[in-house]
Write an enzyme that holds these catalytic residues in place. Structure first.
Site, PDB file in Angstrom:
ATOM      1  N   HIS A  55       0.801  -1.234   0.000  1.00  0.00           N
ATOM      2  CA  HIS A  55       0.000   0.000   0.000  1.00  0.00           C
ATOM      3  C   HIS A  55       0.829   1.277   0.000  1.00  0.00           C
ATOM      4  O   HIS A  55       0.284   2.366   0.132  1.00  0.00           O
ATOM      5  CB  HIS A  55      -0.951   0.010   1.203  1.00  0.00           C
ATOM      6  CG  HIS A  55      -2.173  -0.845   0.978  1.00  0.00           C
ATOM      7  ND1 HIS A  55      -2.089  -2.134   0.528  1.00  0.00           N
ATOM      8  CD2 HIS A  55      -3.497  -0.593   1.119  1.00  0.00           C
ATOM      9  CE1 HIS A  55      -3.301  -2.642   0.411  1.00  0.00           C
ATOM     10  NE2 HIS A  55      -4.184  -1.728   0.756  1.00  0.00           N
ATOM     11  N   ILE A  84      11.725  -7.049   8.559  1.00  0.00           N
ATOM     12  CA  ILE A  84      11.085  -7.441   9.816  1.00  0.00           C
ATOM     13  C   ILE A  84      10.012  -8.460   9.432  1.00  0.00           C
ATOM     14  O   ILE A  84       9.131  -8.148   8.632  1.00  0.00           O
ATOM     15  CB  ILE A  84      10.424  -6.232  10.514  1.00  0.00           C
ATOM     16  CG1 ILE A  84      11.482  -5.160  10.748  1.00  0.00           C
ATOM     17  CG2 ILE A  84       9.776  -6.645  11.830  1.00  0.00           C
ATOM     18  CD1 ILE A  84      11.075  -3.817  10.285  1.00  0.00           C
ATOM     19  N   TYR A 136       3.379  12.701   7.672  1.00  0.00           N
ATOM     20  CA  TYR A 136       3.261  11.345   8.231  1.00  0.00           C
ATOM     21  C   TYR A 136       3.931  10.346   7.291  1.00  0.00           C
ATOM     22  O   TYR A 136       3.551  10.239   6.115  1.00  0.00           O
ATOM     23  CB  TYR A 136       1.771  11.025   8.406  1.00  0.00           C
ATOM     24  CG  TYR A 136       1.434   9.623   8.855  1.00  0.00           C
ATOM     25  CD1 TYR A 136       2.265   8.907   9.722  1.00  0.00           C
ATOM     26  CD2 TYR A 136       0.267   8.998   8.425  1.00  0.00           C
ATOM     27  CE1 TYR A 136       1.939   7.629  10.139  1.00  0.00           C
ATOM     28  CE2 TYR A 136      -0.075   7.719   8.845  1.00  0.00           C
ATOM     29  CZ  TYR A 136       0.773   7.036   9.694  1.00  0.00           C
ATOM     30  OH  TYR A 136       0.440   5.766  10.107  1.00  0.00           O
ATOM     31  N   TYR A 140       2.051   8.132   4.967  1.00  0.00           N
ATOM     32  CA  TYR A 140       1.454   8.775   3.788  1.00  0.00           C
ATOM     33  C   TYR A 140       2.606   9.304   2.936  1.00  0.00           C
ATOM     34  O   TYR A 140       2.724  10.486   2.677  1.00  0.00           O
ATOM     35  CB  TYR A 140       0.523   9.923   4.193  1.00  0.00           C
ATOM     36  CG  TYR A 140      -0.736   9.486   4.915  1.00  0.00           C
ATOM     37  CD1 TYR A 140      -1.182   8.162   4.865  1.00  0.00           C
ATOM     38  CD2 TYR A 140      -1.505  10.400   5.634  1.00  0.00           C
ATOM     39  CE1 TYR A 140      -2.334   7.770   5.528  1.00  0.00           C
ATOM     40  CE2 TYR A 140      -2.669  10.011   6.294  1.00  0.00           C
ATOM     41  CZ  TYR A 140      -3.077   8.692   6.229  1.00  0.00           C
ATOM     42  OH  TYR A 140      -4.226   8.311   6.873  1.00  0.00           O
TER      43      TYR A 140
HETATM   44  P1  FDA Z   1       4.112  -1.873   1.576  1.00  0.00           P
HETATM   45  O1  FDA Z   1       4.292  -3.329   1.458  1.00  0.00           O
HETATM   46  O2  FDA Z   1       3.939  -1.094   0.309  1.00  0.00           O
HETATM   47  O3  FDA Z   1       5.265  -1.269   2.469  1.00  0.00           O
HETATM   48  C1  FDA Z   1       5.370   0.091   2.813  1.00  0.00           C
HETATM   49  C2  FDA Z   1       6.812   0.433   3.174  1.00  0.00           C
HETATM   50  O4  FDA Z   1       7.251  -0.401   4.250  1.00  0.00           O
HETATM   51  C3  FDA Z   1       7.799   0.178   2.036  1.00  0.00           C
HETATM   52  O5  FDA Z   1       8.880   1.074   2.145  1.00  0.00           O
HETATM   53  C4  FDA Z   1       8.270  -1.234   2.313  1.00  0.00           C
HETATM   54  O6  FDA Z   1       9.515  -1.551   1.727  1.00  0.00           O
HETATM   55  C5  FDA Z   1       8.334  -1.246   3.826  1.00  0.00           C
HETATM   56  N1  FDA Z   1       8.085  -2.574   4.372  1.00  0.00           N
HETATM   57  C6  FDA Z   1       6.967  -3.319   4.178  1.00  0.00           C
HETATM   58  N2  FDA Z   1       7.066  -4.458   4.845  1.00  0.00           N
HETATM   59  C7  FDA Z   1       8.248  -4.460   5.470  1.00  0.00           C
HETATM   60  C8  FDA Z   1       8.907  -5.394   6.306  1.00  0.00           C
HETATM   61  N3  FDA Z   1       8.336  -6.547   6.607  1.00  0.00           N
HETATM   62  N4  FDA Z   1      10.141  -5.106   6.770  1.00  0.00           N
HETATM   63  C9  FDA Z   1      10.724  -3.922   6.440  1.00  0.00           C
HETATM   64  N5  FDA Z   1      10.142  -2.991   5.657  1.00  0.00           N
HETATM   65  C10 FDA Z   1       8.913  -3.259   5.169  1.00  0.00           C
HETATM   66  N6  FDA Z   1      -2.247   4.319   7.373  1.00  0.00           N
HETATM   67  C11 FDA Z   1      -2.697   4.503   8.638  1.00  0.00           C
HETATM   68  O7  FDA Z   1      -1.909   4.764   9.541  1.00  0.00           O
HETATM   69  N7  FDA Z   1      -4.029   4.401   8.916  1.00  0.00           N
HETATM   70  C12 FDA Z   1      -4.949   4.087   7.963  1.00  0.00           C
HETATM   71  O8  FDA Z   1      -6.145   3.987   8.255  1.00  0.00           O
HETATM   72  C13 FDA Z   1      -4.488   3.878   6.625  1.00  0.00           C
HETATM   73  N8  FDA Z   1      -5.350   3.580   5.615  1.00  0.00           N
HETATM   74  C14 FDA Z   1      -4.874   3.360   4.343  1.00  0.00           C
HETATM   75  C15 FDA Z   1      -5.758   3.047   3.304  1.00  0.00           C
HETATM   76  C16 FDA Z   1      -5.288   2.833   2.009  1.00  0.00           C
HETATM   77  C17 FDA Z   1      -6.265   2.493   0.921  1.00  0.00           C
HETATM   78  C18 FDA Z   1      -3.905   2.951   1.743  1.00  0.00           C
HETATM   79  C19 FDA Z   1      -3.377   2.732   0.346  1.00  0.00           C
HETATM   80  C20 FDA Z   1      -3.024   3.251   2.769  1.00  0.00           C
HETATM   81  C21 FDA Z   1      -3.495   3.472   4.064  1.00  0.00           C
HETATM   82  N9  FDA Z   1      -2.617   3.794   5.103  1.00  0.00           N
HETATM   83  C22 FDA Z   1      -3.106   3.991   6.374  1.00  0.00           C
HETATM   84  C23 FDA Z   1      -1.177   3.931   4.843  1.00  0.00           C
HETATM   85  C24 FDA Z   1      -0.447   2.634   5.184  1.00  0.00           C
HETATM   86  O9  FDA Z   1      -0.338   2.512   6.593  1.00  0.00           O
HETATM   87  C25 FDA Z   1       0.963   2.666   4.596  1.00  0.00           C
HETATM   88  O10 FDA Z   1       0.886   2.778   3.199  1.00  0.00           O
HETATM   89  C26 FDA Z   1       1.750   1.414   4.983  1.00  0.00           C
HETATM   90  O11 FDA Z   1       3.125   1.641   4.846  1.00  0.00           O
HETATM   91  C27 FDA Z   1       1.335   0.230   4.154  1.00  0.00           C
HETATM   92  O12 FDA Z   1       1.913  -0.944   4.595  1.00  0.00           O
HETATM   93  P2  FDA Z   1       1.989  -2.169   3.574  1.00  0.00           P
HETATM   94  O13 FDA Z   1       2.696  -3.270   4.219  1.00  0.00           O
HETATM   95  O14 FDA Z   1       0.621  -2.417   3.011  1.00  0.00           O
HETATM   96  O15 FDA Z   1       2.798  -1.502   2.397  1.00  0.00           O
END
Ligand code: FDA
Length: 502
Positions: free
Chosen positions: A86, A213, A443, A446
């Site tokens: 995301h 992680i 943030y 975002y």
């Molecule tokens: P993704 O996999 O894209 O990772 C995001 C970042 O973290 C990248 O830099 C990635 O490399 C790194 N990363 C991911 N997994 C990792 C791991 N295991 N170890 C090390 N690094 C890692 N936020 C919020 O606080 N409250 C909310 O209600 C929402 N709602 C929301 C709705 C929608 C539709 C979207 C698109 C986004 C949100 N967000 C949000 C934002 C969301 O918290 C943010 O985009 C997160 O980073 C997404 O985490 P993912 O693992 O899905 O993303």
């Protein structure tokens, strides 16, 4: 390279019960494209011109992550780490350098211990899966994290993570009591072996600068068996502007059991053919409706909340509600990892310390009316967020902030991208006088590359401070120190990774 890279992965992986073809996908394999696209949320980063990973690795255990890191280094490739995909700027799956994508989709086990009020959750789980599993075990425990069920645990927790109960319990990152990471040397570390500095950094500093992680131990929080939601929506013609003025003054001061955010959208005015702004006041109260109504009458009588506007439900139903589902639907919907909608979008964030004047808002409404698919979410702070020190985790936006704004614009066609990005930048520039300054805070979850980016992943402390201070304020320097100690060669890098002191 293909064969010798595969050989490298094979020789560094333990537990050979899975054939390598099940977790390492080269570009010519049939599953490559569908796995790559599976969790991409922002279509801006799915076009043919973006560089694709040389290999996608979907680890089934931590040795597969160790192998991916050791072999990517050996073959001089970068890595991208993806949990839920995301990231607003696609940093978890797009890179200008040659890279390997580690996608944690297969690491999503969840183990809940109600007696100890804690859980181990793997990074590849989604928030929806985690909420569902908690509710399966108990109707009086929950977890304070975001509202979108397809967000991944890994990116969300490592960047902060807030949701409808954060005024009472803080961020997802505030609940972490242990974590497991694979570091740049391929070592598996937990809280004790990684040390308190690295453990501090990964709770809000963004995981991708420090390692992969793969699992988090978090505290669960107590929830009453019945919570209450309401939504009151008014257009500008119906007096939304005055309500928003009042909301700015009380949102952060309400009891911490009460979360009341304001969201705007552009709609048709009922009286004529013009467009107008509608503001929705959406609330979650950790208690029964009979107690909520007098609290609202005391603090925000102008909203005119009545018992009949309120609906009582279980916490897990409130999760469905805030995710946009009907509360009569099965909570199994939360297990669906496919996003409800994918589209093109750009977002930005701001923190507000003083109420914005009516004139300020009038100009803002005008700007929003220029883009019909634009919207704001104003999230009230205060409560527990003001009780936690700015330095306790890398996330520094605590006391002194009355609310946060998220600006969002969406569109459907790739050719409209530039026009919408320009519009978003002009909105952000309009807002400068009304929001936090020096730094103008933002943030991390975002993510916004307009704030600044590392060139080829390597940037000096001074250059990175331009965006680093916005996300982390005084915590930025400590993050750079931890980065320099744990990954001195800057292997874990991206356009906004924490730099090393040179
Ligand atoms: P993704 O996999 O894209 O990772 C995001 C970042 O973290 C990248 O830099 C990635 O490399 C790194 N990363 C991911 N997994 C990792 C791991 N295991 N170890 C090390 N690094 C890692 N936020 C919020 O606080 N409250 C909310 O209600 C929402 N709602 C929301 C709705 C929608 C539709 C979207 C698109 C986004 C949100 N967000 C949000 C934002 C969301 O918290 C943010 O985009 C997160 O980073 C997404 O985490 P993912 O693992 O899905 O993303």
């Amino acid at each position: 390279v293909d064969d010798s890279f595969l050989q490298c992965i094979s020789s560094h992986s333990q537990n050979h019960s899975k054939p390598i073809s099940e977790f390492v996908l080269a570009k010519n394999t049939s599953a490559y494209s569908s796995v790559f696209q599976s969790s991409v949320r922002n279509l801006r980063f799915l076009n043919t011109s973006t560089t694709k990973p040389e290999f996608i690795i979907t680890p089934f255990n931590e040795s597969h992550i160790q192998a991916a890191i050791v072999c990517a280094k050996a073959y001089d490739m970068q890595i991208r780490i993806r949990s839920g995909g995301h990231d607003y700027e696609g940093l978890s799956y797009v890179s200008e350098e040659k890279f390997v994508l580690i996608d944690l989709v297969n690491l999503r086990s969840i183990s809940i211990d109600i007696e100890k009020e804690s859980a181990w959750v793997e990074s590849g789980a989604t928030l929806g899966e985690f909420y569902y599993k908690i509710a399966e075990k108990s109707n009086v425990y929950g977890f304070p994290a975001g509202s979108c069920p397809t967000v991944g645990v890994g990116g969300h927790i490592s960047g902060g993570g807030f949701g409808t109960i954060f005024r009472k319990y803080g961020l997802a990152a505030d609940t972490v009591i242990d974590a497991k990471i694979v570091d740049v040397n391929g070592r598996i570390l937990d809280r004790k072996s990684m040390g308190e500095d690295l453990f501090w950094a990964i709770r809000g500093g963004g995981g991708a600068s420090f390692g992969v992680i793969f699992s988090w131990k978090v505290r669960l929080v107590q929830i009453p068996p019945s919570v209450t939601v309401f939504k009151v929506a008014k257009t500008l013609e119906q007096g939304a502007s005055k309500l928003l003025q009042k909301w700015q003054r009380i949102g952060d001061k309400l009891p911490e059991d009460l979360f009341l955010h304001a969201a705007t959208e552009v709609v048709n005015a009922s009286s004529n053919n013009n467009k107008t702004i509608r503001v929705s006041f959406d609330s979650l109260y950790l208690g029964e409706a009979g107690k909520l109504v007098p609290v609202m009458q005391d603090n925000f009588p102008e909203l005119g909340l009545k018992l009949e506007n309120c609906t009582e439900m279980s916490w897990i139903q409130s999760v469905l509600y805030f995710a946009g589902f009907s509360t009569s639907e099965s909570s199994e919907l939360l297990l669906n990892r496919t996003a409800q909608s994918k589209g093109f979008f750009k977002a930005k964030s701001d923190y507000v310390k003083e109420p914005i004047s009516e004139t300020g808002f009038e100009g803002l409404y005008k700007k929003l009316l220029e883009a019909e698919t634009s919207g704001l979410i104003l999230t009230p702070y205060g409560g527990k967020m003001s009780q936690i020190q700015d330095s306790e985790t890398p996330f520094p936006h605590r006391r002194g902030n009355i609310y946060k704004i998220q600006y969002m614009v969406t569109w459907d066609k790739e050719e409209e991208t530039e026009q919408h990005l320009r519009w978003m930048r002009s909105l952000y520039s309009y807002m400068a006088p009304y929001v936090s300054k020096s730094p103008r805070a933002a943030y991390l979850n975002y993510r916004d590359l307009d704030l600044g980016r590392n060139k080829n992943g390597n940037t000096s402390f001074a250059q990175a401070s331009v965006w680093g201070l916005k996300y982390f304020k005084n915590n930025f320097k400590r993050l750079v120190k931890v980065k320099t100690e744990t990954d001195p060669s800057n292997f874990f890098r991206n356009e906004q990774s924490i730099p090393v002191f040179s």
